[in-house]
Motif scaffolding. Structure first.
Motif, PDB file in Angstrom:
ATOM      1  N   UNK A 161       0.824  -1.212   0.000  1.00  0.00           N
ATOM      2  CA  UNK A 161       0.000   0.000   0.000  1.00  0.00           C
ATOM      3  C   UNK A 161       0.859   1.264   0.000  1.00  0.00           C
ATOM      4  N   UNK A 162       2.040   1.196   0.608  1.00  0.00           N
ATOM      5  CA  UNK A 162       2.961   2.356   0.646  1.00  0.00           C
ATOM      6  C   UNK A 162       4.367   1.857   0.317  1.00  0.00           C
ATOM      7  N   UNK A 163       4.591   1.490  -0.943  1.00  0.00           N
ATOM      8  CA  UNK A 163       5.854   0.847  -1.309  1.00  0.00           C
ATOM      9  C   UNK A 163       7.034   1.817  -1.314  1.00  0.00           C
ATOM     10  N   UNK A 164       8.209   1.326  -0.942  1.00  0.00           N
ATOM     11  CA  UNK A 164       9.422   2.148  -1.042  1.00  0.00           C
ATOM     12  C   UNK A 164       9.776   2.395  -2.513  1.00  0.00           C
ATOM     13  N   UNK A 165      10.570   3.401  -2.768  1.00  0.00           N
ATOM     14  CA  UNK A 165      11.005   3.697  -4.129  1.00  0.00           C
ATOM     15  C   UNK A 165      12.023   2.668  -4.609  1.00  0.00           C
ATOM     16  N   UNK A 166      11.956   2.393  -5.910  1.00  0.00           N
ATOM     17  CA  UNK A 166      12.926   1.527  -6.568  1.00  0.00           C
ATOM     18  C   UNK A 166      12.997   0.141  -5.937  1.00  0.00           C
ATOM     19  N   UNK A 167      11.824  -0.395  -5.582  1.00  0.00           N
ATOM     20  CA  UNK A 167      11.725  -1.757  -5.056  1.00  0.00           C
ATOM     21  C   UNK A 167      10.713  -2.524  -5.898  1.00  0.00           C
ATOM     22  N   UNK A 168      11.074  -3.717  -6.305  1.00  0.00           N
ATOM     23  CA  UNK A 168      10.176  -4.570  -7.084  1.00  0.00           C
ATOM     24  C   UNK A 168       9.922  -5.865  -6.332  1.00  0.00           C
ATOM     25  N   UNK A 169       8.648  -6.207  -6.197  1.00  0.00           N
ATOM     26  CA  UNK A 169       8.255  -7.497  -5.632  1.00  0.00           C
ATOM     27  C   UNK A 169       7.800  -8.385  -6.791  1.00  0.00           C
ATOM     28  N   UNK A 170       8.492  -9.502  -6.996  1.00  0.00           N
ATOM     29  CA  UNK A 170       8.107 -10.460  -8.038  1.00  0.00           C
ATOM     30  C   UNK A 170       7.562 -11.712  -7.368  1.00  0.00           C
ATOM     31  N   UNK A 171       6.346 -12.071  -7.703  1.00  0.00           N
ATOM     32  CA  UNK A 171       5.683 -13.231  -7.094  1.00  0.00           C
ATOM     33  C   UNK A 171       5.505 -14.322  -8.143  1.00  0.00           C
ATOM     34  N   UNK A 172       5.784 -15.549  -7.751  1.00  0.00           N
ATOM     35  CA  UNK A 172       5.563 -16.717  -8.606  1.00  0.00           C
ATOM     36  C   UNK A 172       4.514 -17.584  -7.924  1.00  0.00           C
ATOM     37  N   UNK A 173       3.461 -17.937  -8.642  1.00  0.00           N
ATOM     38  CA  UNK A 173       2.403 -18.755  -8.058  1.00  0.00           C
ATOM     39  C   UNK A 173       1.820 -19.726  -9.060  1.00  0.00           C
ATOM     40  N   UNK A 174       1.183 -20.777  -8.539  1.00  0.00           N
ATOM     41  CA  UNK A 174       0.554 -21.794  -9.386  1.00  0.00           C
ATOM     42  C   UNK A 174      -0.959 -21.836  -9.213  1.00  0.00           C
ATOM     43  N   UNK A 175      -1.439 -21.716  -7.984  1.00  0.00           N
ATOM     44  CA  UNK A 175      -2.859 -21.919  -7.702  1.00  0.00           C
ATOM     45  C   UNK A 175      -3.485 -20.627  -7.194  1.00  0.00           C
TER      46      UNK A 175
END
Length: 368
Positions: A161-175
């Motif tokens: 909701x309030x992400x830091x600058x220059x940060x990427x969250x990459x999520x891998x999911x199946x279900x």
């Protein structure tokens, strides 16, 4: 075959269109804070995600202080120790299409409940609040998002909701069903499908110089799952030693002669009952697939089946007991048992009941 054609077949395996979508997000400077690459086991979403991160950060090695991996661990070992870290990087290199069950086997936790813990998420958040070491982004990669602990998920929501600058969250999911809806609503979701059998067949023939028959055989077993494809190529899933195949054949032989095999069935079912939930599901899903293949083979004798090289299993004879009505009933029965595995009910009783019903449907003279 030209070099261009070779590149084209490679790009299909790597989901060229999705790769283009990811790279365009970077070029247009529209990179969202959270990206979810969602797709079934063996679709290649994790491998493509890794290639994307390397491209984004212009690096060759993901072992970097600005990159943090989170992945399911046994509950008592919620901290990322050196043991798990080393196991993970070997898994990353050797099994980029690996499944959740493969990972649990790698860390010898087949019978344990593995989750991405709150402690792991808190450690990752500490990392992103530090000054970047040298890269343009700090990256946090969550593998198997559906196994995220609820408390960890709630902690993560506040950051998204309030992400830091220059940060990427990459999520891998199946279900998708097991991913928190509130979390999904904050992510840019890209959905993957399994690679088509025709594409995989061409890829195997051109890349590994297999014959058409060899490629068709691998495709018939894997059915679009690249994890299975590469296990077969590495001789990790030889038909004669694959425990799923062995147990299925043993099961069918007991059911065929059930009057004389009741004691053997009870002992064998007790052994199955001791398996962990993932292994039980894998076996039942595998069995469903075999019935589906047998049904198709009955009406198309040219269809490649995974038992054609079994010397002690008469595939043609087995297929005579299969028809559309039977497969429909069997699909319903096995699917019900699979759904029940996560409800922690008494599996042994239901698996025995399934066995008796399969005997009745397949081998007893009736209206089926």
């Amino acid at each position: 075959m030209t070099k261009k054609n070779q590149m084209n077949i490679e790009s299909f395996i790597e989901h060229e269109k999705i790769k283009g979508e990811l790279y365009n997000l970077c070029k247009l400077n529209r990179l969202p804070t959270g990206i979810l690459l969602l797709g079934p086991e063996g679709c290649g979403n994790f491998k493509l995600g890794i290639k994307f991160i390397k491209k984004l950060l212009k690096i060759d090695n993901l072992a970097h202080p600005d990159i943090h991996f989170l992945f399911p661990l046994p509950n008592p070992s919620s901290k990322l120790t050196d043991y798990f870290y080393n196991k993970w990087h070997k898994f990353l290199v050797n099994q980029p299409y690996g499944s959740f069950l493969d990972w649990k086997q790698k860390i010898h936790s087949e019978n344990k409940d593995c989750k991405i813990s709150l402690e792991q998420v808190e450690d990752a958040l500490k990392m992103i609040n530090l000054k970047s070491y040298e890269l343009s982004y700090k990256v946090v990669i969550f593998w198997m998002l559906e196994h995220l602990n609820i408390n960890a998920g709630n902690k993560l929501l506040n950051v998204l909701d309030s992400p830091p600058n220059r940060v990427l969250f990459l999520f891998i999911g199946e279900n998708e069903k097991f991913i928190l809806p509130t979390l999904k609503s904050r992510l840019h979701i890209i959905k993957f499908k399994l690679i088509s059998n025709k594409i995989i067949e061409k890829y195997l023939i051109r890349k590994f110089n297999l014959s058409k028959k060899q490629a068709q055989y691998i495709v018939s077993i894997s059915d679009g799952n690249l994890n299975t494809v590469f296990k077969i190529l590495k001789n990790e899933t030889k038909n004669e030693t694959n425990p799923l195949n062995i147990n299925f054949i043993f099961w069918m032989r007991m059911l065929f002669n059930l009057k004389n095999k009741i004691d053997s069935l009870l002992i064998w079912c007790s052994q199955i009952n001791d398996w962990n939930r993932d292994k039980k599901k894998s076996f039942l899903l595998f069995s469903l697939e075999i019935f589906r293949i047998a049904h198709r083979y009955k009406y198309d004798k040219n269809y490649i089946n995974p038992f054609f090289n079994y010397k002690n299993f008469n595939w043609k004879q087995f297929c005579r007991y299969i028809n559309t009505k039977k497969v429909s009933l069997i699909n319903h029965l096995i699917s019900d048992v699979i759904k029940g595995i996560d409800r922690y009910y008494f599996f042994l009783f239901h698996f025995l009941d399934l066995s008796f019903n399969l005997n009745k449907i397949l081998f007893n003279k009736s209206n089926y």
